[in-house]
Every structure is written in C-alpha cells, then in structure tokens.
Design an enzyme around this catalytic site. Sequence first.
Site, PDB file in Angstrom:
ATOM      1  N   PRO A   6       1.063  -1.208   0.201  1.00  0.00           N
ATOM      2  CG  PRO A   6       0.296  -0.899   2.255  1.00  0.00           C
ATOM      3  CD  PRO A   6       1.411  -1.418   1.784  1.00  0.00           C
ATOM      4  CB  CYS A  97       1.340   5.889   7.749  1.00  0.00           C
ATOM      5  SG  CYS A  97       1.384   7.694   7.029  1.00  0.00           S
ATOM      6  N   GLY A 222       6.740  -2.190  -2.890  1.00  0.00           N
ATOM      7  CA  GLY A 222       5.895  -1.716  -3.620  1.00  0.00           C
ATOM      8  C   GLY A 222       6.972  -0.365  -4.370  1.00  0.00           C
ATOM      9  NE  ARG A 223      10.115   3.368  -2.171  1.00  0.00           N
ATOM     10  CZ  ARG A 223      11.539   4.126  -2.350  1.00  0.00           C
ATOM     11  NH1 ARG A 223      11.839   5.217  -2.745  1.00  0.00           N
ATOM     12  NH2 ARG A 223      11.861   4.272  -1.029  1.00  0.00           N
TER      13      ARG A 223
END
Length: 325
Positions: A6, A97, A222-223
Amino acid sequence: MLLLAPMEGLLDCVLRDVLTRIGGVDRCVSEFIRVTGHLLPDRVFLRIVPELAHGCRTAAGVPVRPQLLGSDAACMADNAARLAALGAEGVDLNFGCPAKVVNRHGGGAALLREPETMAAIVAAVRRAVPARLPVSAKMRLGWDDAVLALDCALAVQEAGADELVVHARTKADGYRPPAYWEQVAPLRERLAIAVVANGEVWNVQDAQRCRAASGCAALMLGRGIVAHPGLALALRAHDAGLPGGEPLPWERLVPHLQHFWEQVCVQLEPGQHAGRLKQWLNLLRRHYPQAQQAFDTVRLLTRQQDVSDWVRRTAGDVSELGLVA
C-alpha cells in the site's frame, strides 16, 4: 508469497489493476483508509477500494485487502466490521505510515511507541470481523530506533493477527536507503505467524539479499515493482530456476501505460491525471531510457488531450512496428 504494497498517492486502484494484469502478484493491500472517530460511509470504502464491488479482486483476479489506519480501537473495529460486510478479503492495519499529519493524530508509525495500543486495536478488529477473515498488520521497525520492534511484533501476534509485514526501517529513516533487512530476522524467529519483509527490493538480486538477511521467504513489493513492473514475474522465474530477471521490454510495457492513462482519466480527478502519468514515468526511468524520453515529453504538455494524443501515438508506433508481444 509476493504482496503488492500500500502506498498513499502511488499504488492506488489504477496501478493495482495494471501491475496485477502484468502478473506475479499474489495479493494487494490497499492504500490506507483513515479512521478518525466515526463509522465511514460506504462510498469512502468504495472510493479507495473499488475492488470491493467486484469480489474484492482486481480485474486480473488478484485479492485486495483493505487497510485501515487509526488509533481508536473501538472505531477501528466498527469500520473493520463494515468492510467485512462489504465483502472484504480480510482487513489490514497500518502501524507504519510516517506522514506527519497522520502521526500528529496518533496514527500510523506513532503507535510503534505504544505496543499496548497496537494490541488493543488488533484485538478489537479481530473480534469485530468473522473468524474466516484474516487480520494482518504492517509496521516499521520503530519510531526512531528498533528498541520496541519485538514488543510491537509480539503484541500484534498475541492480539490475534494472522500475518505481519515489517518495513525494515524506522519512522525516522523514512524512505532513505538502506533497509535494515537483518533487523527483521529476530522478529521472524520469535513469531509463529507469517512474517513478510518489505523495503528497498528493486530487483531480483535485492530480493535474494532481503530473503537471506531477513529469513523471510515472503516479500512485499512497493516502489521496486512500480519501477520494474515485471519484478514479481522475474522473481517467480528465478524461484523456479528459469532464466529472466530483466525488466519487461518497453514495447510490452507501452500497452499497459496506455491502459493506465485511460483508467486514470476515468477514475481520478482531472487535476491528478497528468501528474500520475509523470509520477510513474519518473520511477520507470530507473530501468527504461524510453521512459526518460517520455517523461521529458509529457512534462511539457499541459492539456489532457495533448497527453492522450501522445499516449495513442506511442502505442500506435509500437503496434505498427509489430513489437507488442
């Protein structure tokens, strides 16, 4: 097991659709749904996770697990129960986060200073959703150090979570390399639930090093997979002893860029359209010189129609040359 991470403002429903069409991903986790003290209306869940209306799966059939972010255990439980009623595949909880606006309100990585609060949230959510639905969590190693990492991980497990993803950096580390994969290993050794390693996996070689250092076979991408859209496929080929590992050829990626642009124009606000394409092209520059050329062109275009025309021409050029696999 290969999971799609996410990432707020990057890995949304459009990019989930594209990357799962390319293949190799077992499951996605949505960008966080922020819970601030009340039961959210269904439209909020469906805006962030439109896959809820389609069996909680992408068009390619890959499950999407909605993620909740908040610090009020009872309210998190209420929203988790509503997600379950809407057909969620499971519920994921955000304890990682690093955004200041989130942390100021006690959410995300701020909870890594309070293992007991993490446990209360997990336990409340576990009670609120049917036993058949998995509850998972994603955390970082800590706030500004990893002193409480094991306490947090054990709190999550003992409160009833089925799986824990560990982003191998602290909140203070942000997204700066390196990721401290070796600090995930003590957590994996102590936990009985599944542990997934995350952070700085950009290619097959990174994945090998991450697995060796963390002891985790399962990874969250992710990235790295945004910049190398064929990364999950490359990892599967490597694990099967097959040749591969190189990025998808540009000509195979262009139709996916076209689909991405078309869906961005349909599903997102007009002011976001060009920026989202530039954002992806910017990451793709790590592997594709053609993406650099595309980025240089698109960043000068101000009208949506001009970008659409460029996308169609680019896709048409690839098709006419017979380069699409």
